[in-house]
Write an enzyme that holds these catalytic residues in place. Structure first.
Site, PDB file in Angstrom:
ATOM      1  N   ASP A  11      -2.194  -7.372   2.801  1.00  0.00           N
ATOM      2  CA  ASP A  11      -3.292  -6.560   3.326  1.00  0.00           C
ATOM      3  C   ASP A  11      -4.197  -7.510   4.102  1.00  0.00           C
ATOM      4  O   ASP A  11      -4.043  -8.735   4.032  1.00  0.00           O
ATOM      5  CB  ASP A  11      -4.071  -5.905   2.167  1.00  0.00           C
ATOM      6  N   SER A  12      -5.175  -6.948   4.789  1.00  0.00           N
ATOM      7  CA  SER A  12      -6.160  -7.792   5.459  1.00  0.00           C
ATOM      8  C   SER A  12      -7.050  -8.503   4.428  1.00  0.00           C
ATOM      9  O   SER A  12      -7.670  -9.514   4.739  1.00  0.00           O
ATOM     10  CB  SER A  12      -7.021  -6.945   6.381  1.00  0.00           C
ATOM     11  N   CYS A  74      -1.660  -2.178   3.709  1.00  0.00           N
ATOM     12  CA  CYS A  74      -2.820  -2.025   4.586  1.00  0.00           C
ATOM     13  C   CYS A  74      -2.506  -0.845   5.493  1.00  0.00           C
ATOM     14  O   CYS A  74      -1.482  -0.851   6.184  1.00  0.00           O
ATOM     15  CB  CYS A  74      -3.000  -3.296   5.412  1.00  0.00           C
ATOM     16  N   GLU A 153     -16.144  -3.975  -0.058  1.00  0.00           N
ATOM     17  CA  GLU A 153     -16.098  -5.449  -0.137  1.00  0.00           C
ATOM     18  C   GLU A 153     -17.353  -6.004  -0.804  1.00  0.00           C
ATOM     19  O   GLU A 153     -17.316  -7.020  -1.476  1.00  0.00           O
ATOM     20  CB  GLU A 153     -15.995  -6.045   1.273  1.00  0.00           C
ATOM     21  N   CYS A 185      -6.759   4.281   3.827  1.00  0.00           N
ATOM     22  CA  CYS A 185      -7.144   2.862   3.829  1.00  0.00           C
ATOM     23  C   CYS A 185      -7.093   2.402   2.380  1.00  0.00           C
ATOM     24  O   CYS A 185      -7.591   3.108   1.490  1.00  0.00           O
ATOM     25  CB  CYS A 185      -8.558   2.683   4.379  1.00  0.00           C
ATOM     26  N   HIS A 187      -8.629   0.219   0.811  1.00  0.00           N
ATOM     27  CA  HIS A 187      -9.920  -0.082   0.178  1.00  0.00           C
ATOM     28  C   HIS A 187     -10.545   1.164  -0.475  1.00  0.00           C
ATOM     29  O   HIS A 187     -11.366   1.045  -1.379  1.00  0.00           O
ATOM     30  CB  HIS A 187     -10.932  -0.587   1.206  1.00  0.00           C
TER      31      HIS A 187
HETATM   32  N1  DGL Z   1      -7.266  -2.500   3.899  1.00  0.00           N
HETATM   33  C1  DGL Z   1      -7.456  -2.140   5.302  1.00  0.00           C
HETATM   34  C2  DGL Z   1      -6.652  -0.875   5.587  1.00  0.00           C
HETATM   35  O1  DGL Z   1      -6.046  -0.303   4.694  1.00  0.00           O
HETATM   36  C3  DGL Z   1      -8.899  -1.867   5.630  1.00  0.00           C
HETATM   37  C4  DGL Z   1      -9.772  -3.043   5.810  1.00  0.00           C
HETATM   38  C5  DGL Z   1      -9.689  -3.604   7.200  1.00  0.00           C
HETATM   39  O2  DGL Z   1     -10.244  -2.999   8.133  1.00  0.00           O
HETATM   40  O3  DGL Z   1      -9.082  -4.657   7.351  1.00  0.00           O
HETATM   41  O4  DGL Z   1      -6.616  -0.434   6.702  1.00  0.00           O
END
Ligand code: DGL
Length: 271
Positions: A11-12, A74, A153, A185, A187
């Protein structure tokens, strides 16, 4: 690739740990290597070309660790980089979009489906296409929620501030006939309580984490790649920046303490 090879997950940042958590629960005997590309987070506000370049570098790093499957935990990378990743690596690649879509379709009761996502994911149209491909004529409302990932975050996932931000991005969905919101997403599952408080009991909130884990188990089983019961699982965690931060924040996403996080340099000279 042998049965003892690991599952690569990236993931990011920390959001993908929500998917890793589901993989650990469903496939406890499998070794996993998690990479959070914290040096380049957020992916959600970046162009398709840039996210694809980052995703390929993350995949290369994980492939060097000997993996038998790659999970793109992600949504942004899943939405824009899956074809390039599938061309680039030799192992099966799973994204989170189809899994989230399947859950949304199982949940909707004839109303509209809303997609809550980063700007990049919403703009890509990946969820919208997958939903209407499965159910032509389905009404889909996509909402970009750029404040959600930073909020998560920072650990502000409940209470008046979190609810105000949810209202800002998703207010009025029930009035638009939405009965299901798919969290586009990784998150966002952490905002589940704030989302439920704002959206009310008539709106179902779904994400794809468990479906991805189930699909991963199915693919490994089909290919005879499941680690045998009793195999001691190796679990390693990497971040491209500030490993301590991923370790500190991560437990909330993983639902368990994150052990030591190693620093990974994806663009080191010679790579
Ligand atoms: N975890 C990322 C996603 O699912 C979101 C956070 C980001 O923008 O890097 O898209």
């Amino acid at each position: 690739m042998g049965v003892t090879a690991g599952i690569g997950v990236f993931d990011s940042g920390v959001g993908g740990l929500t998917v890793l958590r589901a993989i650990h629960a469903a496939l406890p005997e499998e070794s996993t290597y998690y990479l959070g590309d914290s040096a380049r987070m957020p992916y959600g506000a970046k162009s398709q070309e840039t996210v694809t370049r980052y995703a390929l570098a993350a995949a290369d790093f994980l492939c060097e660790l000997r993996i038998k499957a790659l999970v793109v935990a992600c949504s942004t990378a899943s939405s824009v980089a899956l074809p390039a990743l599938r061309e680039h690596v030799q192992v099966p690649v799973l994204g989170v979009v189809e899994a989230g879509v399947a859950r949304a379709l199982a949940s909707t009761r004839g109303g509209a489906v809303a997609v809550a996502a980063t700007e990049g994911t919403a703009r890509s149209g990946a969820y919208q296409r997958a939903l209407t491909r499965a159910v032509p004529g389905l009404r889909v409302v996509a909402r970009a929620c750029p404040l959600f990932a930073p909020l998560v975050e920072e650990g502000t996932v409940e209470g008046p501030l979190a609810e105000a931000v949810v209202r800002h991005h998703l207010g009025g969905l029930a009035d638009e006939g939405v009965d299901t919101v798919v969290l586009g997403c990784t998150h966002y599952p952490l905002l589940r309580h704030a989302l439920a408080a704002v959206l009310g009991p008539g709106v179902e909130i779904v994400d794809g984490a468990e479906s991805v884990a189930a699909e991963l188990g199915r693919i490994l089983g089909e290919r005879g790649l499941r680690a045998p019961a009793g195999t001691p699982a190796v679990r390693r965690y990497f971040a491209t920046d500030a490993p301590d931060r991923l370790q500190a924040l991560g437990s909330r996403f993983l639902g368990a303490p994150v052990p030591q996080v190693e620093l990974a340099d994806l663009f080191a000279p010679g790579k």
